[in-house]
Design a protein around this motif. Structure first.
Motif, PDB file in Angstrom:
ATOM      1  N   ASN A  91       0.959  -1.341  -0.183  1.00 58.74           N
ATOM      2  CA  ASN A  91      -0.515   0.337   0.258  1.00 58.74           C
ATOM      3  C   ASN A  91       1.293   1.307   0.212  1.00 58.74           C
ATOM      4  OD1 ASN A  91      -2.979  -0.795   0.584  1.00 58.74           O
ATOM      5  ND2 ASN A  91      -1.762  -1.983   1.607  1.00 58.74           N
ATOM      6  N   LEU A  92       0.157   2.535  -0.481  1.00 58.87           N
ATOM      7  CA  LEU A  92       0.972   3.384  -0.437  1.00 58.87           C
ATOM      8  C   LEU A  92       0.119   4.413  -0.876  1.00 58.87           C
ATOM      9  CD1 LEU A  92       3.987   5.131  -1.032  1.00 58.87           C
ATOM     10  CD2 LEU A  92       3.399   4.254  -3.512  1.00 58.87           C
ATOM     11  N   ALA A  93       0.362   5.242  -0.271  1.00 62.22           N
ATOM     12  CA  ALA A  93      -0.796   7.365  -0.171  1.00 62.22           C
ATOM     13  C   ALA A  93       0.299   8.148  -0.501  1.00 62.22           C
ATOM     14  CB  ALA A  93      -1.382   6.556   0.990  1.00 62.22           C
ATOM     15  N   LEU A  94       0.472   8.864  -1.070  1.00 59.82           N
ATOM     16  CA  LEU A  94       1.046  10.007  -0.634  1.00 59.82           C
ATOM     17  C   LEU A  94       0.315  11.297  -0.724  1.00 59.82           C
ATOM     18  CD1 LEU A  94       3.952   9.249  -3.930  1.00 59.82           C
ATOM     19  CD2 LEU A  94       4.454   9.278  -1.020  1.00 59.82           C
ATOM     20  N   GLY A  95       0.870  12.781   0.043  1.00 58.64           N
ATOM     21  CA  GLY A  95      -0.214  13.911   0.057  1.00 58.64           C
ATOM     22  C   GLY A  95       1.437  14.933  -0.611  1.00 58.64           C
ATOM     23  N   TYR A  96       0.536  15.753  -1.012  1.00 57.18           N
ATOM     24  CA  TYR A  96       1.281  16.454  -1.130  1.00 57.18           C
ATOM     25  C   TYR A  96       0.791  18.360  -0.963  1.00 57.18           C
ATOM     26  CZ  TYR A  96       3.915  20.843  -3.275  1.00 57.18           C
ATOM     27  OH  TYR A  96       4.063  22.497  -3.530  1.00 57.18           O
ATOM     28  N   THR A  97       0.740  19.101  -0.518  1.00 55.96           N
ATOM     29  CA  THR A  97      -0.606  20.114  -0.484  1.00 55.96           C
ATOM     30  C   THR A  97       0.865  21.845  -0.324  1.00 55.96           C
ATOM     31  OG1 THR A  97      -1.846  19.197   1.409  1.00 55.96           O
ATOM     32  CG2 THR A  97      -1.959  22.124   1.054  1.00 55.96           C
ATOM     33  N   ASN A  98       0.160  22.431  -1.258  1.00 54.79           N
ATOM     34  CA  ASN A  98       0.442  23.630  -1.037  1.00 54.79           C
ATOM     35  C   ASN A  98      -0.115  25.021  -1.371  1.00 54.79           C
ATOM     36  OD1 ASN A  98       1.804  26.740  -2.944  1.00 54.79           O
ATOM     37  ND2 ASN A  98       3.656  25.687  -3.824  1.00 54.79           N
ATOM     38  N   ALA A  99      -0.156  25.603   0.145  1.00 53.63           N
ATOM     39  CA  ALA A  99      -0.678  26.795   1.021  1.00 53.63           C
ATOM     40  C   ALA A  99       0.066  27.506   0.974  1.00 53.63           C
ATOM     41  CB  ALA A  99      -1.140  26.225   1.902  1.00 53.63           C
ATOM     42  N   SER A 100      -1.018  28.864   0.427  1.00 59.16           N
ATOM     43  CA  SER A 100      -0.282  30.547   0.834  1.00 59.16           C
ATOM     44  C   SER A 100      -0.795  31.483   0.953  1.00 59.16           C
ATOM     45  CB  SER A 100       1.166  30.532   0.122  1.00 59.16           C
ATOM     46  OG  SER A 100       0.769  30.032  -1.651  1.00 59.16           O
ATOM     47  N   PHE A 101      -0.777  31.907   2.034  1.00 61.10           N
ATOM     48  CA  PHE A 101      -1.915  33.599   2.236  1.00 61.10           C
ATOM     49  C   PHE A 101      -1.677  34.377   0.724  1.00 61.10           C
ATOM     50  CE2 PHE A 101      -1.486  31.794   6.156  1.00 61.10           C
ATOM     51  CZ  PHE A 101      -3.106  31.652   6.655  1.00 61.10           C
ATOM     52  N   ASP A 102      -2.768  35.102  -0.060  1.00 62.48           N
ATOM     53  CA  ASP A 102      -2.435  36.011  -0.748  1.00 62.48           C
ATOM     54  C   ASP A 102      -2.430  37.327   0.534  1.00 62.48           C
ATOM     55  OD1 ASP A 102      -2.538  33.679  -2.889  1.00 62.48           O
ATOM     56  OD2 ASP A 102      -4.355  34.008  -2.029  1.00 62.48           O
ATOM     57  N   GLN A 103      -3.544  37.155   0.711  1.00 62.06           N
ATOM     58  CA  GLN A 103      -3.318  38.209   2.368  1.00 62.06           C
ATOM     59  C   GLN A 103      -3.431  37.879   3.640  1.00 62.06           C
ATOM     60  OE1 GLN A 103      -7.320  40.527   1.931  1.00 62.06           O
ATOM     61  NE2 GLN A 103      -6.031  42.620   1.579  1.00 62.06           N
ATOM     62  N   TYR A 104      -3.166  38.333   4.434  1.00 62.28           N
ATOM     63  CA  TYR A 104      -3.222  38.187   6.172  1.00 62.28           C
ATOM     64  C   TYR A 104      -3.117  39.535   6.554  1.00 62.28           C
ATOM     65  CZ  TYR A 104      -2.513  35.513  10.086  1.00 62.28           C
ATOM     66  OH  TYR A 104      -2.684  34.821  11.540  1.00 62.28           O
ATOM     67  N   LEU A 105      -3.968  40.044   7.036  1.00 58.84           N
ATOM     68  CA  LEU A 105      -4.373  40.785   7.282  1.00 58.84           C
ATOM     69  C   LEU A 105      -4.285  40.670   9.053  1.00 58.84           C
ATOM     70  CD1 LEU A 105      -7.197  42.877   5.655  1.00 58.84           C
ATOM     71  CD2 LEU A 105      -4.998  43.261   5.733  1.00 58.84           C
ATOM     72  N   ALA A 106      -3.539  40.956  10.099  1.00 62.37           N
ATOM     73  CA  ALA A 106      -3.068  40.711  11.392  1.00 62.37           C
ATOM     74  C   ALA A 106      -3.035  42.002  12.463  1.00 62.37           C
ATOM     75  CB  ALA A 106      -1.967  39.938  11.514  1.00 62.37           C
ATOM     76  N   TYR A 107      -3.688  41.996  13.618  1.00 61.58           N
ATOM     77  CA  TYR A 107      -3.536  43.146  14.538  1.00 61.58           C
ATOM     78  C   TYR A 107      -2.409  43.030  15.217  1.00 61.58           C
ATOM     79  CZ  TYR A 107      -8.898  44.340  14.806  1.00 61.58           C
ATOM     80  OH  TYR A 107     -10.210  45.089  14.316  1.00 61.58           O
ATOM     81  N   VAL A 108      -1.724  44.095  14.729  1.00 67.93           N
ATOM     82  CA  VAL A 108      -0.348  44.719  15.240  1.00 67.93           C
ATOM     83  C   VAL A 108      -0.475  45.308  16.341  1.00 67.93           C
ATOM     84  CG1 VAL A 108       0.804  43.552  13.860  1.00 67.93           C
ATOM     85  CG2 VAL A 108       0.543  46.112  13.440  1.00 67.93           C
ATOM     86  N   PRO A 109       0.357  45.745  17.713  1.00 72.46           N
ATOM     87  CA  PRO A 109       0.568  46.768  18.412  1.00 72.46           C
ATOM     88  C   PRO A 109       0.524  48.479  17.899  1.00 72.46           C
ATOM     89  CG  PRO A 109       1.501  44.907  19.125  1.00 72.46           C
ATOM     90  CD  PRO A 109       1.159  45.048  18.084  1.00 72.46           C
ATOM     91  N   ASN A 110      -0.136  48.940  17.681  1.00 73.55           N
ATOM     92  CA  ASN A 110      -0.057  50.229  17.699  1.00 73.55           C
ATOM     93  C   ASN A 110       0.847  51.499  18.499  1.00 73.55           C
ATOM     94  OD1 ASN A 110      -0.170  53.247  16.352  1.00 73.55           O
ATOM     95  ND2 ASN A 110      -2.775  52.959  17.183  1.00 73.55           N
ATOM     96  N   PRO A 111       2.238  51.458  18.122  1.00 70.43           N
ATOM     97  CA  PRO A 111       3.505  51.866  18.800  1.00 70.43           C
ATOM     98  C   PRO A 111       2.459  53.577  19.099  1.00 70.43           C
ATOM     99  CG  PRO A 111       4.239  51.718  16.049  1.00 70.43           C
ATOM    100  CD  PRO A 111       3.072  51.175  16.770  1.00 70.43           C
ATOM    101  N   ALA A 112       1.891  53.852  18.266  1.00 72.91           N
ATOM    102  CA  ALA A 112       1.673  54.997  18.318  1.00 72.91           C
ATOM    103  C   ALA A 112       0.474  55.511  19.755  1.00 72.91           C
ATOM    104  CB  ALA A 112       0.548  56.369  17.141  1.00 72.91           C
ATOM    105  N   ALA A 113      -0.319  54.254  20.017  1.00 71.41           N
ATOM    106  CA  ALA A 113      -1.216  54.649  20.709  1.00 71.41           C
ATOM    107  C   ALA A 113      -1.365  52.933  21.619  1.00 71.41           C
ATOM    108  CB  ALA A 113      -2.545  55.178  20.163  1.00 71.41           C
ATOM    109  N   PRO A 114      -0.439  52.581  22.407  1.00 72.43           N
ATOM    110  CA  PRO A 114      -0.959  51.693  23.075  1.00 72.43           C
ATOM    111  C   PRO A 114      -1.501  51.835  23.765  1.00 72.43           C
ATOM    112  CG  PRO A 114       1.371  52.968  23.746  1.00 72.43           C
ATOM    113  CD  PRO A 114       0.825  53.720  22.108  1.00 72.43           C
ATOM    114  N   PRO A 115      -2.245  50.569  24.751  1.00 72.02           N
ATOM    115  CA  PRO A 115      -2.464  49.624  23.730  1.00 72.02           C
ATOM    116  C   PRO A 115      -2.957  49.498  22.600  1.00 72.02           C
ATOM    117  CG  PRO A 115      -4.223  49.742  25.823  1.00 72.02           C
ATOM    118  CD  PRO A 115      -3.672  51.046  25.821  1.00 72.02           C
TER     119      PRO A 115
END
Length: 763
Positions: free
Chosen positions: A604-628
């Motif tokens: 028995n043989l099973a093979l899998g390949y997945t190529n997954a990449s983000f086209d856009q990733y909008l993340a929250y990051v600390p605002n240095p001008a107005a913490p927190p």
């Protein structure tokens, strides 16, 4: 990469064996001239019985007998034999399931969050991942359907679906089975099952299982075992045939997991600024045994899940069948919580005060199944009413601060669906399906800061110092998910197919949301949508001594819901976000093949390949001008898909040795491979899992009358250490306030080498 080369070499060799079989078949050795065929596999992936080769879906099927022969005890064993599948015990738990297929899933098991891979037990949808690490007992088979199943299985199957199918009762003869196992770390398992007819029209059956094992490690502070197992489970069924055209099946199940809490393993020593809070010098360093901890929160843990379902079928005519599936399920988790820092003191503890999670669900589905010479299909309606809620404290000793979080979410879902196939010619068939889903969610969210250690959740009489979130919200989400496919019979033994399908996962509200840091959390997050395209080939060759299936897939993934938990640089607690971060592209390939090389040898043989990449990733990051406060920005260039190795592979050889008494011995050796895996979207090398391989060996004796079965099972024979989950609340000297989180970089690990002896008897 070296490991992948080994696997590619193994795969190429196996393919070469298969491609070279014509010459082998023309001039076989005399003793191998009568080579048996590989049996057809019948599945219900499209809610009707079909042979595996005829279904235009990528499916892996493992029967209960196959899983037992591999020494598998729960469904996470499917990860080793299924391409592009991640199926693991979630971090910090013993029975909560983390499931990803082709890069799509959900790691966070908090109440209100939806899985991306649907789990079904006898066609009953299990809405929550808690208690979903199902043990292997009394089952007929498990089907893993890869790719969106939004038409017939609906909401929250955007990655795929896993179908756990129990055994039918024998209406003619009574049968009783017993299976016992002993093994590594004082493993002691017992499974009893059986059925008996009561006249010509009624049969009753049931199963009982108990699983016990000492821990793989120890809690050096409390002395308790870690990674132990203490589970009891049972199922009872009655089947009734009032007439030849009517059938009813009433089933109930109960599972109770009393295994100790799984606190994890510290990957970093205690930082110098916190040494005064850890007087136990033994606990300050990193333990050599990755299953050891020094957690002080407590080891008690209990997860209870139970349910009842009623199936009714009326065969109105040779071509028309009506089906009803009614089910109710509920679950509760009693726990002290999760010790994130793995240290005696409450430096970063998630305390629950007894009940951390509870849920219930009622579902009703009506189906109409039609079958004629050229047209087959199913149509129906589905309704779900579910509630999930919980509470916990996040205790930060160094800051003398507690964040209390509690809430609940009610979900009402209604859907209308249909899927029909029509044979245009004897070779060409098309399938058209669609599902309209409407989900309504009502959420209650409360989050507050308390001075001192503990809140009213753990019984401390104290008022909030700062309310972070206190709101109720409601929203409705609607989507139509079509599916189209065409299949063509190249030869009587080979089919080629092309398919398009859409998957939909409902939106919701972040139960951990901090409305002071991110006010938009009150608005909730939107649904996820996956549009998937697939072409595949399935068939058999050489008089069915070789079976194979292969598929290429491409997915457009929109609105991904991703949970981010991170330390607040201002030292005001843990900040959590659940956001629709953007979009991504996923494509890949899968291959599964089985070859009967001789009368005795199967590969028995099973093979899998997945190529997954983000086209856009909008993340929250600390605002240095107005913490927190936080601001949103695109960070796709620095993000990876979690729980999605690029390559997965499995290769196994099974050799049968006939004995003079008429019995036989089967020897099954297998290797499974997973390439590098990121635990979170943000890479963290200290906990991200490098590529690894696991080696298993199983030897099974079957008596001449097939009543006795004795097996010796060795799993992870090279004693590989591999992570299945992590937490990363790291201390950064550049942000001194983050020390309050204890530099809690924690790893959770898969089982070490285990050996077990099983004995089974069928009366």
């Amino acid at each position: 990469m070296q490991g992948m080369k080994v696997w590619l070499g193994a795969g190429a060799s196996s393919l070469a064996i298969g491609l070279g079989m014509p010459a082998w078949a023309q001039t076989p050795p005399a003793q191998e001239q009568q080579v048996s065929q590989i049996d057809d596999i019948v599945v219900t992936a499209r809610r009707r019985e079909e042979t595996l080769v005829d279904v235009p879906i990528s499916i892996t099927v493992q029967t209960g007998e196959q899983l037992e022969n591999r020494g598998a005890t729960d469904i996470t064993a499917l990860q080793r034999v299924t391409p592009n599948l991640t199926l693991q015990v979630s971090r910090g738990t013993n029975s909560t399931l983390t499931a990803f297929i082709r890069g799509v899933g959900q790691q966070d098991p908090l109440w209100g969050f939806e899985p991306g891979v649907g789990l079904y037990v006898d066609d009953v949808y299990v809405a929550r991942p808690q208690g979903a690490v199902l043990d292997i007992f009394d089952i007929e088979r498990i089907e893993v359907l890869r790719g969106p199943q939004g038409t017939l299985y609906g909401r929250n199957t955007i990655g795929g679906a896993i179908k756990y199918v129990t055994r039918d009762l024998d209406m003619k003869e009574p049968e009783f089975r017993v299976r016992a196992a002993i093994g590594t770390k004082n493993q002691r398992d017992l499974v009893l099952s059986g059925s008996a007819p009561l006249g010509d029209r009624v049969a009753v059956g049931g199963a009982f299982a108990t699983y016990n094992r000492d821990g793989f490690g120890a809690n050096h502070f409390t002395g308790a075992d870690t990674y132990n197992k203490d589970v009891i489970a049972g199922r009872a069924t009655i089947e009734f045939h009032p007439s030849d055209n009517l059938f009813f099946r009433l089933s109930g199940d109960y599972t109770e997991d009393n295994s100790n809490a799984n606190h994890g393993h510290r990957e970093r020593p205690v930082p110098a600024p916190l040494l005064a809070l850890v007087p136990q010098t033994e606990c300050r360093s990193v333990f050599a045994n990755v299953y050891d901890t020094c957690a002080g929160l407590g080891d008690g843990n209990q997860v209870i899940n139970k349910g009842v379902s009623l199936l009714g079928e009326w065969r109105a005519s040779d071509s028309l069948t009506f089906k009803s599936i009614t089910a109710y399920r509920e679950g509760v988790t009693h726990s002290n919580g999760i010790d994130f820092d793995n240290l005696p003191g409450p430096i970063l503890d998630i305390a629950a005060g007894g009940t951390v999670y509870e849920d219930n669900q009622f579902s009703q589905e009506f189906q109409l199944q039609y079958s004629s010479d050229r047209l087959q299909g199913v149509a129906g309606v589905y309704y779900l009413d579910a509630t999930a809620g919980g509470q916990y404290d996040t205790i930060l000793q160094a800051a003398n601060l507690t964040q209390g979080t509690s809430g609940s979410v009610d979900t009402r879902s209604f859907a209308i669906f249909g899927d029909f196939s029509y044979d245009l010619t004897d070779r060409l068939a098309i399938s058209v399906g669609g599902r309209w889903t409407r989900d309504t969610k009502d959420a209650v969210v409360f989050k507050a800061n308390y001075a001192g250690l503990g809140s009213p959740i753990v019984g401390r009489n104290v008022a909030p110092a700062q309310i972070l979130s206190d709101y109720t919200a409601s929203d409705t989400y609607e989507e139509f998910t079509p599916r189209l496919s065409a299949s063509y019979e190249l030869t009587p033994e080979f089919n080629v197919y092309a398919a398009y399908g859409r998957g939909f996962k409902s939106g919701g509200f972040d139960m951990r949301g901090d409305a002071t840091a991110t006010p938009a959390t009150k608005n909730g997050y939107a649904p996820e949508i996956v549009d998937s395209y697939e072409i595949g080939l399935k068939g058999a060759a050489f008089d069915r001594r070789l079976r194979l299936s292969t598929a290429l897939f491409y997915s457009d993934y929109q609105g991904q819901q991703i949970t981010t938990q991170q330390v607040n640089p201002a030292g005001t607690g843990v900040v959590s976000f659940v956001d629709n971060v953007g979009s991504s592209t996923i494509w890949g390939w899968e291959f599964e093949g089985q070859a009967r090389l001789t009368n005795r040898l199967t590969a028995n043989l099973a093979l899998g390949y997945t190529n997954a990449s983000f086209d856009q990733y909008l993340a929250y990051v600390p605002n240095p001008a107005a913490p927190p406060a936080y601001i949103q920005t695109d960070v796709s260039a620095s993000r990876q898909f979690q729980n999605t190795p690029e390559w997965t592979a499995n290769f196994s050889l099974a050799y049968a040795v006939p004995l003079s008494n008429g019995g036989d011995v089967s020897i099954l050796g297998s290797m499974s491979f997973r390439s590098d895996t990121s635990m979170f979207e943000t890479p963290f090398p200290e906990v991200d899992q490098p590529a690894y391989q696991l080696y298993d060996l199983n030897i099974t004796y079957t008596s001449p009358d097939s009543r006795w079965k004795v097996g010796l099972h060795g799993r992870n024979l090279t004693d590989e250490r591999y992570r299945t989950g992590a937490y990363t609340f790291a201390y950064t000297p550049a942000a001194p306030a983050t020390v309050i989180y204890g530099d809690s970089v924690i790893g959770f690990y898969g089982p070490p080498r285990t050996v077990s002896l099983t004995v089974g008897y069928t009366f």
